[in-house]
Design a protein around this motif. Structure first.
Motif, PDB file in Angstrom:
ATOM      1  N   MET A 127       0.850  -1.195   0.000  1.00 56.86           N
ATOM      2  CA  MET A 127       0.000   0.000   0.000  1.00 56.86           C
ATOM      3  C   MET A 127       0.881   1.239   0.000  1.00 56.86           C
ATOM      4  N   ARG A 260      -9.333  -8.148  -2.348  1.00 53.22           N
ATOM      5  CA  ARG A 260      -9.583  -6.874  -1.674  1.00 53.22           C
ATOM      6  C   ARG A 260     -10.808  -6.193  -2.260  1.00 53.22           C
ATOM      7  N   LEU A 296      -2.171   0.994  -4.618  1.00 53.95           N
ATOM      8  CA  LEU A 296      -2.183  -0.370  -4.094  1.00 53.95           C
ATOM      9  C   LEU A 296      -1.373  -1.312  -4.988  1.00 53.95           C
TER      10      LEU A 296
END
Length: 375
Positions: A127, A260, A296
């Protein structure tokens, strides 16, 4: 078949199910009406993952999250299931936003830390961050679909009745309560009626209550594969940027690799309760994909799955909880109510029984005055 109850609850999503649980725990006779089949995806309460957290810019909501977590644990104990996945929570974006969240957590006595972007990237590889990053451990996800099942199972255990395929055609106040006419012609009666119907709220209660404007939107969400599925799941994240990006561990909906889940809080398209088409727009997909590429790098930037749901916004984005006569309106939640579901059930039951009430900001008067002031 039950035709009379002390309390009829219309809507079997998170808020209606939580109300049935709360009311049945107090010994009320409860009849819950759900127009669709069990586990449907027509509203706002399906899916395996919604964010839970203590972090808010607003002191009231920060305070209420504490009681909500206590009630989630009570439900888990009552039902013998695990619903919360405590992975922690991260907030970042502008200095002002992060500072406000940190201040509210401090005032509420919630342990937290403020990290710089480089330290956050070291702790959670894959991240990227900007500005200060607020981390607290009292966050993660709740399994929304399983929570609905748990609420209703325990309510039925205590004597509540649940009827599926029971669409409400009309409501009429009577001298001793409310008459509820169903689309199939059945007539039911109750001392009080709770409308916990999300996008259908205005259609049910518009003739009986002075509701504020309610805006219904179709929200797109996406699941992106993790490049390292064996790595620990990241905390839930709120990034105060653009249309309000949020992302979280996907749970069952994320498949065996825990893809995710990512969405944009403010990018929904206006629709109606029955007008949602479920079509994911290329523009929405492109925006989120570009976000993944920029922020990301630990994800594959091609979504593996995508879906939609409904949000129902009040003008202030505060919840809507109040009672007028025998009618109780329960929480069009503006897209951030799932974490508060068991508390909303308690507050709604308070209204129905006359045992108390919600914060004044959630009352009809506050919403109507706010809407008039914004004109």
């Amino acid at each position: 078949m039950t035709t009379r109850a002390e309390l009829i609850v219309i809507g079997g999503g998170l808020m209606g199910a939580a109300t049935a649980w709360a009311a049945s725990r107090r010994g009320l006779s409860v009849l819950l009406l759900e127009q669709f089949d069990p586990g449907h995806h027509q509203g706002s309460s399906h899916g395996s993952a919604r964010i839970v957290r203590r972090g808010y810019e607003d002191a009231l909501y920060t305070e209420l999250t504490g009681r909500s977590f206590e009630l989630w644990r009570e439900l888990e104990s009552d039902a013998g299931v695990s619903l919360l996945r405590m992975l922690g929570s991260l907030d970042f974006g502008t200095d002002q936003y992060a500072g406000a969240v940190a201040a509210r957590l401090a005032a509420a006595g919630v342990d937290h830390e403020v990290l710089d972007a480089r330290e956050a990237e070291r702790r959670w590889p894959g991240m990227r961050f900007e500005g200060p990053v607020v981390h607290h451990t009292q966050g993660g996800t709740v399994d929304a679909a399983s929570a609905v099942t748990a609420f209703l199972d325990r309510a039925v255990h205590r004597g509540a009745t649940v009827r599926y395929g029971a669409a409400v055609r009309s409501l009429d106040a009577t001298t001793d309560g409310v008459r509820v006419l169903l689309a199939d012609g059945d007539t039911l009666r109750a001392e009080r009626v709770v409308a916990a119907a999300g996008a259908w709220t205005a259609g049910l209660l518009g003739e009986h209550l002075a509701l504020p404007p309610l805006t219904v939107t179709q929200q797109d969400t996406f699941h992106f594969p993790r490049l390292d599925p064996a790595a620990p799941a990241w905390p839930s994240v709120l990034h105060e940027r653009g249309d309000g990006i949020y992302h979280l561990a996907g749970g069952r909906d994320g498949g065996p690799d825990d893809d995710r889940k990512i969405g944009e809080h403010y990018s929904g398209r206006r629709t109606t309760a029955t007008g949602r088409d479920g079509v994911i727009t290329p523009r929405s997909r492109a925006r989120v994909t570009e976000y993944v590429k920029r922020w990301l790098p630990g994800l594959d930037p091609t979504p593996r799955s995508e879906s939609s749901c409904l949000f129902t916004f009040t003008p202030s984005e505060d919840f809507l909880l109040d009672r007028v006569g025998p009618f109780v309106v329960c929480s069009p939640c503006s897209g951030h109510g799932a974490k508060f579901a068991p508390l909303i059930g308690e507050l709604t039951t308070d209204l129905a029984t006359g045992a108390g009430g919600p914060p004044e900001r959630f009352r009809l008067a506050a919403h109507v005055l706010g809407a008039e002031g914004s004109r």
